[in-house]
Enzyme design. Structure first.
Site, PDB file in Angstrom:
ATOM      1  N   CYS A   1       0.797  -1.217   0.000  1.00 54.70           N
ATOM      2  CA  CYS A   1       0.000   0.000   0.000  1.00 54.70           C
ATOM      3  C   CYS A   1       0.832   1.269   0.000  1.00 54.70           C
ATOM      4  CB  CYS A   1      -0.958  -0.026   1.179  1.00 54.70           C
ATOM      5  SG  CYS A   1      -1.919  -1.541   1.154  1.00 54.70           S
ATOM      6  N   HIS A  21      -2.203   8.294   5.770  1.00 49.13           N
ATOM      7  CA  HIS A  21      -2.454   6.955   5.239  1.00 49.13           C
ATOM      8  C   HIS A  21      -3.880   6.555   5.637  1.00 49.13           C
ATOM      9  CE1 HIS A  21      -1.603   3.096   3.596  1.00 49.13           C
ATOM     10  NE2 HIS A  21      -1.841   2.477   4.727  1.00 49.13           N
ATOM     11  N   GLU A  70      -1.016   6.264  13.629  1.00 50.99           N
ATOM     12  CA  GLU A  70      -0.426   7.240  12.700  1.00 50.99           C
ATOM     13  C   GLU A  70      -0.599   8.660  13.241  1.00 50.99           C
ATOM     14  OE1 GLU A  70      -2.353   7.574   8.896  1.00 50.99           O
ATOM     15  OE2 GLU A  70      -0.756   8.808   8.038  1.00 50.99           O
ATOM     16  N   LYS A  76      -9.088   8.442   1.890  1.00 51.95           N
ATOM     17  CA  LYS A  76      -9.607   7.074   1.757  1.00 51.95           C
ATOM     18  C   LYS A  76     -11.043   6.990   2.266  1.00 51.95           C
ATOM     19  CE  LYS A  76      -5.210   4.540   1.895  1.00 51.95           C
ATOM     20  NZ  LYS A  76      -4.201   5.530   2.310  1.00 51.95           N
ATOM     21  N   HIS A 101      -9.604   2.303  -0.219  1.00 48.45           N
ATOM     22  CA  HIS A 101      -8.155   2.085  -0.223  1.00 48.45           C
ATOM     23  C   HIS A 101      -7.733   1.446  -1.537  1.00 48.45           C
ATOM     24  CE1 HIS A 101      -4.167   1.387   0.851  1.00 48.45           C
ATOM     25  NE2 HIS A 101      -4.292   0.672   1.958  1.00 48.45           N
ATOM     26  N   PHE A 130       1.782  -3.346   4.116  1.00 47.06           N
ATOM     27  CA  PHE A 130       2.033  -4.648   4.723  1.00 47.06           C
ATOM     28  C   PHE A 130       3.529  -4.974   4.576  1.00 47.06           C
ATOM     29  CE2 PHE A 130      -2.349  -7.019   4.394  1.00 47.06           C
ATOM     30  CZ  PHE A 130      -2.891  -6.112   5.286  1.00 47.06           C
TER      31      PHE A 130
END
Lengths: 420, 77
Positions: free
Chosen positions: A170, A311, A321, A342, A347, A406
Site C-alpha cells: 500500500c 495513510h 499514525e 480514503k 483504499h 504490509f
C-alpha cells in the site's frame, strides 16, 4: 542536486475517471463506495467496495475504449488498463512531446502495483484445473506482471529511459513517485512517468483481505459510511481500485519548455518497521522516521506543513499514525490540517499513494484540504484539525503525504508550491 | 467449407481487430493483419476451441495465412 517538479497529473478512481472530475467530487464530500456490482459478492465477508464507475466516458465515468483498443484490453488485467488510462491523462496534461532520440531516451516510466494481475491469476488457475494447461492464454503472463504497466506505457509513447516498477503493497504509489524523483535528481532521466495502479476488487482479493481481518465487514446496509478514519466505529478499510500517475520533470527542463508546474517534490523518506507482517508497532516509530527523513531532505520547518494526507485506512492503525504525526509536528500540530481521502475513495492499495500525492498537490494549487468523511466520533484526543465532513479552505504551500504497507514498509512525500 | 471459412474469419476479426474484408485467402496474420507471435498462438487456441480439434505446435507453425487456417481446419474435421 537537480530539482524535480510535477508537470502532469492523471487518475482513475472510484469517484471518477479524470483528475478534475475526481477532485471536485472529493471536495464536495462524495463517496465512491457501494455494493459490489461487478460480480456476485453476496457470499463474501464483505459485499461492498469502491468500484471505478464504468460508462461511456460522460460525467466522469470510465470508458475503457478511450484508453486502449478493445483487442488490447482483452490481453491485460484491469490494473494495466487503469494504469494506462492514468498515464495517458498525465502525459497529455504535461504537454511533454519528445522529439529527438535523446528526448525519448531521457524519459522513463515507473508505475507499480501492490498485487498486479490477481484476478487473471485466479481465473487462469481455475482454467488449468477445469480444462488443462493447453488453454492458458499467451497473454496471461504479460497481462498480469506488475511491471507491464510501465512496459505498456513505454511502448505506447516510445519512452526509452529507465523502465521500472515498485512493489511495496500500500505504499507502492508513494515509493514510485519518490524513487522516480530520485532517478531524475541523479541524472538517470529528465522526465519520469510515475505512480501506481491496482484492481483488487474480485472474489480472491476480497476473500484474501477479509481473511487477514483488514476489511470493513459490518456496513453492508450503508457502504458509504464504512470508510471512517479515526472514528470510534471504524471496522476496517474499504477496498478501492484505479490508478494515479504523475509526470515528474527536472525543473530546468520544465521551465525551458514552458511547462505548467504544479509543485516541487522536495522531500522523500523511507523506513521499515521490522515488526509484523500486517500491523504497525504501537507507536509507529517507523512511520515517524520516514516522515522525519522526508522533512530533513526537504529542509523545511515542520510548521510550514499546511496539509497532511494521512495513510488513514479506517483501521485501528489510524490513531497510531495520528500519534506519530503529532510527535513529528510537536508544537505545530495545532496549525496543520490532516485528512484521510480514503474515507471517500476507499483504499486503492498500490495506487493509493499516487492518487493521494495528487490530492496533496491539488491542495496546494487550490489552497484547500479535502475532507475526512464519516468522522463523527473521534477516537482520540488531538489538537489537530482532521477536516471532518467538510473541506477546509486555508493557505497550503507545503504538503506531506503518508503511505504505509504490509510488511512494515513506510514512505513519506513532501511537496511544495513553486513560485516565480 | 464456406461455413468453416466464415467461422475462421469471425475469429480472426475478433482477435486481431481487423476489418472483415481484409481477411482474404492469402492474408498473412503477421504481415497483413498486424498479429505478433503471441497473437498467432492465441488464434490457434481459438481455432481449437471453436472447431473442437487439436492443432499440434509443428502444424500451428505452418498456419501463416487465413487460407492456411481454413485448409488445415477443413482437413482436420
Amino acid at each position: 542536486m537537480r530539482r524535480v517538479v510535477v508537470t502532469g497529473l492523471g487518475m482513475v478512481t472510484p469517484l471518477a475517471s479524470g483528475v478534475e472530475e475526481t477532485w471536485s467530487r472529493l471536495l464536495a464530500g462524495q463517496s465512491g463506495a457501494g455494493t459490489i456490482k461487478r460480480f456476485d459478492a453476496s457470499g463474501l465477508g464483505t459485499n461492498y467496495a469502491c468500484e471505478v464507475p464504468l460508462g461511456d466516458g460522460s460525467d466522469g465515468t470510465f470508458d475503457a475504449d478511450r484508453w486502449m483498443e478493445p483487442k488490447e484490453q482483452r490481453k491485460v488485467d484491469d490494473f494495466i488498463l487503469y494504469g494506462m488510462a492514468a498515464a495517458v491523462q498525465a502525459v497529455e496534461d504535461s504537454g511533454w512531446k519528445p522529439e529527438s532520440a535523446q528526448d525519448f531516451e531521457r524519459t522513463g516510466v515507473m508505475i507499480g502495483s501492490g498485487i498486479g494481475g490477481l484476478q487473471s491469476i485466479a481465473e487462469t488457475a481455475v482454467l488449468i484445473k477445469e480444462r488443462g494447461p493447453r488453454r492458458v492464454s499467451p497473454f496471461f503472463i504479460p497481462g498480469a506482471l506488475i511491471n507491464l504497466v510501465s512496459g505498456q506505457v513505454s511502448i505506447r509513447y516510445g519512452f526509452k529511459g529507465p523502465n521500472h516498477a515498485v512493489v511495496t503493497a500500500c505504499s507502492t504509489g508513494a515509493h514510485a513517485i519518490g524513487d522516480a524523483a530520485r532517478l531524475i535528481q541523479w541524472g538517470d532521466a529528465d522526465v519520469m512517468v510515475a505512480g501506481g495502479a491496482e484492481s483488487p476488487i474480485s472474489e480472491i482479493g476480497i476473500a484474501g483481505f477479509n481473511a487477514c481481518k483488514a476489511l470493513s465487514t459490518k456496513r453492508g446496509d450503508d457502504p458509504q459510511a464504512a470508510s471512517r478514519p479515526w472514528d470510534k466505529d471504524r471496522d476496517g478499510f474499504v477496498m478501492g481500485e484505479g490508478a494515479g500517475v504523475v509526470v515528474l520533470e527536472e525543473y530546468e527542463h520544465a521551465v525551458a519548455r514552458g511547462a505548467k508546474i504544479y509543485a516541487e517534490v522536495i522531500g522523500y523518506g523511507l523506513s521499515g518497521d521490522a515488526h509484523h507482517i500486517t500491523a504497525p508497532p504501537p507507536d509507529h516509530e517507523g512511520a515517524e522516521r520516514a516522515m522525519r527523513a522526508a522533512v530533513a531532505r526537504a529542509g523545511v520547518d515542520v510548521a510550514e506543513i499546511g496539509y497532511i494526507n494521512a495513510h488513514g485506512t479506517s483501521t485501528m492503525a489510524d490513531t497510531i499514525e495520528l500519534g506519530a504525526v503529532e510527535r513529528l509536528l510537536g508544537k505545530a500540530a495545532g496549525g496543520a490540517t490532516m485528512s484521510s481521502t480514503k474515507s471517500a475513495t476507499g483504499h486503492l492499495l498500490g495506487a493509493a499513494g499516487a492518487i493521494e500525492a495528487i490530492f496533496s498537490i491539488l491542495a496546494i494549487r487550490d489552497n484547500v484540504a479535502p475532507p475526512t468523511l464519516n468522522l463523527d466520533d473521534l477516537d482520540a484526543d488531538t489538537v489537530m484539525d482532521l477536516a471532518p465532513h467538510k473541506k477546509v479552505e486555508r493557505d497550503i504551500d507545503v504538503v506531506l503525504s503518508n503511505s504505509f504497507g504490509f510488511g512494515g514498509t513506510n514512505a513519506a512525500l513532501i511537496m511544495r508550491r513553486v513560485t516565480g | 467449407m464456406s461455413d468453416t471459412a466464415d467461422r475462421v474469419r469471425k475469429i480472426v476479426v475478433e482477435h486481431l481487430g481487423v476489418e472483415e474484408d481484409k481477411v482474404t485467402e492469402n492474408a498473412s496474420f503477421i504481415d497483413d493483419l498486424g498479429a505478433d507471435s503471441l497473437d498467432t498462438v492465441e488464434l490457434v487456441m481459438a481455432f481449437e476451441e471453436e472447431f473442437g480439434i487439436e492443432i499440434p505446435d509443428d502444424a500451428a507453425e505452418t498456419i501463416q495465412t487465413f487460407g492456411d487456417a481454413v485448409k488445415f481446419i477443413s482437413e482436420a474435421q
